[in-house]
Design a protein around this motif. Structure first.
Motif, mmCIF file in Angstrom:
data_model
loop_
_atom_site.group_PDB
_atom_site.id
_atom_site.type_symbol
_atom_site.label_atom_id
_atom_site.label_comp_id
_atom_site.label_asym_id
_atom_site.label_seq_id
_atom_site.Cartn_x
_atom_site.Cartn_y
_atom_site.Cartn_z
ATOM 1 N N SER A 2 72.943 -46.155 7.493
ATOM 2 C CA SER A 2 73.791 -46.849 8.888
ATOM 3 C C SER A 2 73.710 -48.461 8.743
ATOM 4 N N SER A 3 74.816 -49.119 9.112
ATOM 5 C CA SER A 3 75.076 -50.255 9.121
ATOM 6 C C SER A 3 75.370 -50.766 10.381
ATOM 7 N N HIS A 4 75.238 -52.070 10.890
ATOM 8 C CA HIS A 4 75.589 -52.605 12.245
ATOM 9 C C HIS A 4 76.753 -53.248 12.169
ATOM 10 N N GLN A 99 78.031 -54.428 19.423
ATOM 11 C CA GLN A 99 77.415 -54.218 18.188
ATOM 12 C C GLN A 99 77.744 -52.719 18.043
ATOM 13 N N GLY A 100 77.582 -52.277 16.771
ATOM 14 C CA GLY A 100 77.972 -50.825 16.344
ATOM 15 C C GLY A 100 77.151 -50.317 15.115
ATOM 16 N N ILE A 101 77.271 -49.033 14.817
ATOM 17 C CA ILE A 101 76.706 -48.839 13.664
ATOM 18 C C ILE A 101 77.615 -47.577 13.255
ATOM 19 N N GLU A 102 77.307 -47.415 11.516
ATOM 20 C CA GLU A 102 78.298 -46.321 11.111
ATOM 21 C C GLU A 102 76.983 -45.122 10.622
ATOM 22 N N ALA A 103 77.414 -43.997 11.038
ATOM 23 C CA ALA A 103 76.163 -43.064 10.537
ATOM 24 C C ALA A 103 77.129 -41.730 10.095
ATOM 25 N N ALA A 114 69.970 -51.326 31.018
ATOM 26 C CA ALA A 114 68.743 -51.521 31.336
ATOM 27 C C ALA A 114 68.004 -50.319 31.995
ATOM 28 N N GLY A 115 66.736 -49.984 31.738
ATOM 29 C CA GLY A 115 65.888 -49.015 32.015
ATOM 30 C C GLY A 115 66.151 -47.493 31.390
ATOM 31 N N SER A 116 66.678 -47.502 30.513
ATOM 32 C CA SER A 116 67.041 -46.433 29.581
ATOM 33 C C SER A 116 67.065 -46.623 28.170
ATOM 34 N N GLY A 117 67.048 -45.678 27.216
ATOM 35 C CA GLY A 117 67.216 -45.739 25.910
ATOM 36 C C GLY A 117 68.693 -46.307 25.263
ATOM 37 N N PRO A 118 68.684 -46.582 24.281
ATOM 38 C CA PRO A 118 70.179 -46.688 23.510
ATOM 39 C C PRO A 118 71.321 -45.668 23.841
ATOM 40 N N GLU A 135 63.731 -43.507 24.460
ATOM 41 C CA GLU A 135 62.975 -44.508 23.654
ATOM 42 C C GLU A 135 62.512 -44.076 22.433
ATOM 43 N N ARG A 136 62.109 -42.857 22.212
ATOM 44 C CA ARG A 136 61.503 -42.311 20.888
ATOM 45 C C ARG A 136 62.543 -42.644 19.656
ATOM 46 N N TYR A 137 63.929 -42.684 20.130
ATOM 47 C CA TYR A 137 65.047 -43.001 19.059
ATOM 48 C C TYR A 137 65.533 -44.458 19.128
ATOM 49 N N ALA A 138 64.645 -45.195 19.730
ATOM 50 C CA ALA A 138 64.996 -46.920 19.670
ATOM 51 C C ALA A 138 65.267 -47.527 18.195
ATOM 52 N N HIS A 139 64.674 -46.924 17.347
ATOM 53 C CA HIS A 139 64.816 -47.370 15.986
ATOM 54 C C HIS A 139 65.077 -46.061 14.984
ATOM 55 N N ASP A 140 65.638 -45.064 15.438
ATOM 56 C CA ASP A 140 65.983 -43.955 14.615
ATOM 57 C C ASP A 140 67.218 -43.335 14.866
ATOM 58 N N MET A 141 68.113 -43.573 14.110
ATOM 59 C CA MET A 141 69.563 -43.369 14.237
ATOM 60 C C MET A 141 69.792 -41.800 13.779
ATOM 61 N N THR A 142 68.610 -40.868 13.421
ATOM 62 C CA THR A 142 69.015 -39.474 12.895
ATOM 63 C C THR A 142 69.842 -38.764 13.812
#
Length: 159
Positions: A2-4, A99-103, A114-118, A135-142
């Motif tokens: 992924s890229s941002h 901001q975005g990503i490519e998956a 605010a108050g929720s995950g991505p 929140e468990r996927y805050a750093h995981d784009m799987t």
């Protein structure tokens, strides 16, 4: 991988930047309940096709659709991952600093409510598909990678 990417005008080509850490996220309500989108008929047809292609598991979590049941919504892991198809175009898509990503060949715009995950919304598609993660996927784009093939197969590019 992924890229941002920042998003500006819909046809703008963006330079890749690093995915920034998503902080301050809280988990989703375990009893998932979502608002069902009301897309135009042509977009609903893409969503119905997508519903038939969605996997039984995403990131190892079993399918558990939110209430009310609809072909326009899906979920995995009791609200950990929620998909809504045919959502309105997010206002943030007009922000050149978005901001975005490519998956796996699908572009997604990132929002951090605010108050929720991505929350991610597809870009450059004939209808918008939104995926909300806890929140468990805050750093995981799987999860996005797991959903990319069905989206690519059923929701055509708008370019």
């Amino acid at each position: 991988m992924s890229s941002h990417r920042p998003f500006g005008l819909p046809a703008a080509v963006s330079a890749a930047v690093l995915l920034l850490a998503v902080a301050g996220c809280s988990s989703s309500d375990a009893a998932a309940s979502v608002e069902v989108p009301s897309p135009p008929a042509a977009e609903a047809a893409f969503c119905q096709a997508l519903a038939k292609e969605l996997p039984d598991t995403v990131s190892g979590l079993e399918r558990s659709d939110p209430e009310p049941g609809s072909e326009l919504t899906a979920g995995w892991g009791d609200g950990a991952i929620v998909l809504r198809c045919g959502v309105p175009r997010p206002e943030k898509m007009s922000d050149p600093k978005a901001q975005g990503i490519e998956a796996n060949g699908v572009n997604w715009m990132l929002e951090r409510p605010a108050g929720s995950g991505p929350r991610f919304t597809t870009t450059y598609r004939k209808t918008y598909v939104e995926v909300t993660l806890d929140e468990r996927y805050a750093h995981d784009m799987t999860p996005l990678a797991d959903l990319a093939d069905p989206v690519r197969k059923t929701v055509p590019n708008s370019l």
